[in-house]
Design a protein around this motif. Structure first.
Motif, PDB file in Angstrom:
ATOM      1  N   ALA A 178       0.834  -1.202   0.000  1.00 52.29           N
ATOM      2  CA  ALA A 178       0.000   0.000   0.000  1.00 52.29           C
ATOM      3  C   ALA A 178       0.866   1.248   0.000  1.00 52.29           C
ATOM      4  CB  ALA A 178      -0.908  -0.002   1.230  1.00 52.29           C
ATOM      5  N   ARG A 179       0.264   2.373  -0.348  1.00 59.51           N
ATOM      6  CA  ARG A 179       0.961   3.649  -0.350  1.00 59.51           C
ATOM      7  C   ARG A 179       1.308   4.082   1.069  1.00 59.51           C
ATOM      8  NH1 ARG A 179      -3.265   7.432  -3.260  1.00 59.51           N
ATOM      9  NH2 ARG A 179      -1.676   9.024  -2.888  1.00 59.51           N
ATOM     10  N   CYS A 180       2.301   4.960   1.187  1.00 59.63           N
ATOM     11  CA  CYS A 180       2.799   5.381   2.502  1.00 59.63           C
ATOM     12  C   CYS A 180       2.889   6.899   2.621  1.00 59.63           C
ATOM     13  CB  CYS A 180       4.187   4.788   2.753  1.00 59.63           C
ATOM     14  SG  CYS A 180       4.264   3.008   2.662  1.00 59.63           S
ATOM     15  N   ASP A 181       2.136   7.619   1.781  1.00 63.13           N
ATOM     16  CA  ASP A 181       2.292   9.069   1.739  1.00 63.13           C
ATOM     17  C   ASP A 181       1.249   9.818   2.549  1.00 63.13           C
ATOM     18  OD1 ASP A 181       0.367   8.157  -0.083  1.00 63.13           O
ATOM     19  OD2 ASP A 181       0.669   9.836  -1.452  1.00 63.13           O
ATOM     20  N   PHE A 182       0.469   9.120   3.369  1.00 68.58           N
ATOM     21  CA  PHE A 182      -0.426   9.809   4.283  1.00 68.58           C
ATOM     22  C   PHE A 182       0.384  10.332   5.476  1.00 68.58           C
ATOM     23  CE2 PHE A 182      -3.263   6.357   2.514  1.00 68.58           C
ATOM     24  CZ  PHE A 182      -3.810   7.178   1.542  1.00 68.58           C
ATOM     25  N   PRO A 183      -0.129  11.338   6.202  1.00 69.56           N
ATOM     26  CA  PRO A 183       0.614  11.854   7.357  1.00 69.56           C
ATOM     27  C   PRO A 183       0.971  10.741   8.345  1.00 69.56           C
ATOM     28  CG  PRO A 183      -1.190  13.323   6.826  1.00 69.56           C
ATOM     29  CD  PRO A 183      -1.365  12.110   5.952  1.00 69.56           C
ATOM     30  N   GLY A 184       2.250  10.638   8.660  1.00 74.65           N
ATOM     31  CA  GLY A 184       2.711   9.593   9.562  1.00 74.65           C
ATOM     32  C   GLY A 184       3.057   8.293   8.860  1.00 74.65           C
ATOM     33  N   GLU A 261       8.924   6.971  -4.751  1.00 74.25           N
ATOM     34  CA  GLU A 261       8.719   7.532  -6.090  1.00 74.25           C
ATOM     35  C   GLU A 261       7.309   7.246  -6.587  1.00 74.25           C
ATOM     36  OE1 GLU A 261      11.784   5.778  -8.409  1.00 74.25           O
ATOM     37  OE2 GLU A 261      13.396   7.032  -7.553  1.00 74.25           O
ATOM     38  N   ARG A 262       6.843   6.041  -6.361  1.00 77.34           N
ATOM     39  CA  ARG A 262       5.498   5.662  -6.796  1.00 77.34           C
ATOM     40  C   ARG A 262       4.442   6.515  -6.108  1.00 77.34           C
ATOM     41  NH1 ARG A 262       1.662   4.070 -10.264  1.00 77.34           N
ATOM     42  NH2 ARG A 262       0.112   2.693  -9.323  1.00 77.34           N
ATOM     43  N   ASP A 263       4.582   6.722  -4.814  1.00 75.80           N
ATOM     44  CA  ASP A 263       3.568   7.472  -4.072  1.00 75.80           C
ATOM     45  C   ASP A 263       3.485   8.920  -4.549  1.00 75.80           C
ATOM     46  OD1 ASP A 263       3.005   5.191  -2.686  1.00 75.80           O
ATOM     47  OD2 ASP A 263       3.999   5.793  -0.834  1.00 75.80           O
ATOM     48  N   ARG A 264       4.607   9.492  -4.953  1.00 77.20           N
ATOM     49  CA  ARG A 264       4.592  10.875  -5.431  1.00 77.20           C
ATOM     50  C   ARG A 264       3.788  11.014  -6.730  1.00 77.20           C
ATOM     51  NH1 ARG A 264       9.950  10.997  -3.263  1.00 77.20           N
ATOM     52  NH2 ARG A 264      10.857  10.365  -5.257  1.00 77.20           N
ATOM     53  N   SER A 265       3.597   9.912  -7.446  1.00 75.07           N
ATOM     54  CA  SER A 265       2.878   9.963  -8.718  1.00 75.07           C
ATOM     55  C   SER A 265       1.390   9.652  -8.574  1.00 75.07           C
ATOM     56  CB  SER A 265       3.500   8.960  -9.704  1.00 75.07           C
ATOM     57  OG  SER A 265       3.184   7.617  -9.338  1.00 75.07           O
ATOM     58  N   LEU A 266       0.958   9.255  -7.400  1.00 71.20           N
ATOM     59  CA  LEU A 266      -0.431   8.817  -7.213  1.00 71.20           C
ATOM     60  C   LEU A 266      -1.360   9.989  -6.923  1.00 71.20           C
ATOM     61  CD1 LEU A 266       0.121   5.657  -4.971  1.00 71.20           C
ATOM     62  CD2 LEU A 266      -0.360   5.712  -7.432  1.00 71.20           C
ATOM     63  N   ARG A 267      -2.586   9.897  -7.421  1.00 70.94           N
ATOM     64  CA  ARG A 267      -3.613  10.843  -7.028  1.00 70.94           C
ATOM     65  C   ARG A 267      -4.101  10.503  -5.626  1.00 70.94           C
ATOM     66  NH1 ARG A 267      -7.585  11.070 -12.370  1.00 70.94           N
ATOM     67  NH2 ARG A 267      -6.021  11.876 -13.853  1.00 70.94           N
ATOM     68  N   GLU A 268      -4.694  11.479  -4.946  1.00 69.17           N
ATOM     69  CA  GLU A 268      -5.245  11.189  -3.628  1.00 69.17           C
ATOM     70  C   GLU A 268      -6.455  10.282  -3.762  1.00 69.17           C
ATOM     71  OE1 GLU A 268      -8.291  14.883  -2.758  1.00 69.17           O
ATOM     72  OE2 GLU A 268      -6.188  15.125  -2.170  1.00 69.17           O
ATOM     73  N   PRO A 269      -6.736   9.449  -2.774  1.00 69.48           N
ATOM     74  CA  PRO A 269      -7.900   8.566  -2.833  1.00 69.48           C
ATOM     75  C   PRO A 269      -9.186   9.349  -3.063  1.00 69.48           C
ATOM     76  CG  PRO A 269      -6.472   7.946  -1.015  1.00 69.48           C
ATOM     77  CD  PRO A 269      -5.945   9.244  -1.552  1.00 69.48           C
ATOM     78  N   ARG A 270     -10.107   8.756  -3.796  1.00 64.74           N
ATOM     79  CA  ARG A 270     -11.346   9.427  -4.197  1.00 64.74           C
ATOM     80  C   ARG A 270     -12.152   9.914  -3.007  1.00 64.74           C
ATOM     81  NH1 ARG A 270     -16.744   7.338  -6.007  1.00 64.74           N
ATOM     82  NH2 ARG A 270     -16.127   5.461  -4.901  1.00 64.74           N
ATOM     83  N   LEU A 271     -12.133   9.172  -1.902  1.00 63.47           N
ATOM     84  CA  LEU A 271     -12.943   9.515  -0.729  1.00 63.47           C
ATOM     85  C   LEU A 271     -12.091  10.008   0.439  1.00 63.47           C
ATOM     86  CD1 LEU A 271     -15.520   6.561  -0.761  1.00 63.47           C
ATOM     87  CD2 LEU A 271     -15.706   8.809  -1.833  1.00 63.47           C
ATOM     88  N   LEU A 272     -10.884  10.472   0.149  1.00 64.19           N
ATOM     89  CA  LEU A 272      -9.941  10.825   1.212  1.00 64.19           C
ATOM     90  C   LEU A 272     -10.546  11.763   2.246  1.00 64.19           C
ATOM     91  CD1 LEU A 272      -6.966  10.987   2.326  1.00 64.19           C
ATOM     92  CD2 LEU A 272      -6.698  12.984   0.837  1.00 64.19           C
ATOM     93  N   HIS A 273     -11.084  12.892   1.821  1.00 66.18           N
ATOM     94  CA  HIS A 273     -11.529  13.919   2.771  1.00 66.18           C
ATOM     95  C   HIS A 273     -12.720  13.435   3.594  1.00 66.18           C
ATOM     96  CE1 HIS A 273      -8.799  16.765   0.890  1.00 66.18           C
ATOM     97  NE2 HIS A 273      -9.239  16.337  -0.281  1.00 66.18           N
ATOM     98  N   GLN A 274     -13.676  12.829   2.937  1.00 60.10           N
ATOM     99  CA  GLN A 274     -14.851  12.345   3.665  1.00 60.10           C
ATOM    100  C   GLN A 274     -14.477  11.206   4.612  1.00 60.10           C
ATOM    101  OE1 GLN A 274     -14.498  12.497   0.332  1.00 60.10           O
ATOM    102  NE2 GLN A 274     -16.219  13.583  -0.614  1.00 60.10           N
TER     103      GLN A 274
END
Length: 310
Positions: A178-184, A261-274
């Motif tokens: 899984a991606r690791c670019d969320f805070p923490g 490198e991969r995480d820097r290219s990813l869009r944010e998850p569709r439901l991230l904010h909610q």
């Protein structure tokens, strides 16, 4: 003793939900339940959660726990909805909503990002916060908690017999990690969490929190994987042999470099904010406005000059 396990796949978010049951007592835990949300219409529905309730009712199970592996960023949790619904049944269930104790860090991050009022967000939204190594009973079974940070800092897994419910700490071999670019989040920490799982006995089963299988020949993965159906688990031995990111011959430095490198290219998850605003509340919605509305905000970064006037 082996538990009864009901895997239930939610295809919109690619999420696996699990009902895990002590076969002697019919006492059950539900792991990572999904609350359906359609961002195009801003509507919430409970179809996925109601499917879980139908299984529980038809089998005569009694739900004791609602277990979260972490504060998800890609779907809303149905834990609070399930808790309130089960409390109203006759006889009532009294399920406890549980998560890892590092949820405190995630709650504070999300509170600041979305300007959530302090009195609206409490650690008591969750009934239990588990530390690494904690154990608790499920009927005659014992559940052991494994800290598995990296994807998020609060991430844990649940070991029940020779089965580990890993959440997003490891994916099926052809998906990898899984991606690791969320805070923490931290790619190096995630790699070590994956290796912790791969050090378990080879015959044990690793039940993943998501699966994103290639469904047509045009959507195969980078390795040209053939189409397949969603898979809930593979064994530790299979992961050691085939996981595209963490198998035995993998290298930590290469993984950290590639994952970053991969995480820097990813869009944010569709439901991230909610998802974040609901999930740090254990599935509760924000307080209604005077007009009866529930508002979910966006956390936006923009040039400081745009807010110079206040």
């Amino acid at each position: 003793m082996h538990p009864i396990i009901h895997p239930v796949y939610e295809p919109t978010t690619g999420s696996w939900q699990y009902i895990v049951v002590c076969s002697t007592t019919n006492e059950a835990a539900i792991i990572d339940p999904v609350l359906d949300f359609d961002p195009s219409t801003a509507t919430i529905s409970t179809a996925s959660a109601d499917t879980l309730l139908k299984v529980v009712s038809s089998k005569g199970y009694r739900v004791r726990y609602l277990l979260e592996t972490h504060a998800h960023a890609d779907h809303l949790t149905a834990s609070f909805y399930l808790q309130q619904t089960l409390l109203q049944q006759e006889p009532p269930h009294h399920p406890e909503i549980c998560i890892g104790n590092n949820i405190r860090q995630v709650q504070e991050t999300v509170r600041l990002a979305y300007d959530i009022p302090t009195d609206e967000l409490s650690q008591s939204d969750f009934d239990h916060l588990f530390a690494d190594g904690a154990q608790f009973p499920l009927g005659q079974l014992t559940v052991s908690v494994l800290a598995l940070p990296g994807h998020t800092p609060d991430h844990i897994g649940y070991c029940i017999g020779p089965n580990v419910f890993t959440g997003d700490s490891i994916f099926n071999p052809d998906v990898g990690s899984a991606r690791c670019d969320f805070p923490g989040g931290d790619a190096r920490v995630l790699y070590r969490s994956m290796k912790r799982l791969l050090a378990l006995p080879g015959e044990w089963r690793l039940y993943t929190g998501h699966d994103y299988p290639p469904t047509t020949t045009s959507s195969t993965g980078a390795g040209g994987e053939p189409p397949r159906d969603p898979v809930a688990f593979v064994t530790v031995a299979e992961q050691r042999e085939r996981n595209k990111h963490a198998k035995l011959e993998s290298n930590e430095e290469e993984f950290v470099r590639w994952r970053s490198e991969r995480d820097r290219s990813l869009r944010e998850p569709r439901l991230l904010h909610q998802a974040l605003q609901v999930n740090v509340r254990a599935g509760r919605l924000p307080r209604r406005t005077d007009n009866g509305l529930v508002l979910l905000g966006y956390s936006v970064r923009f040039p400081e000059i745009l807010v110079a006037g206040g």
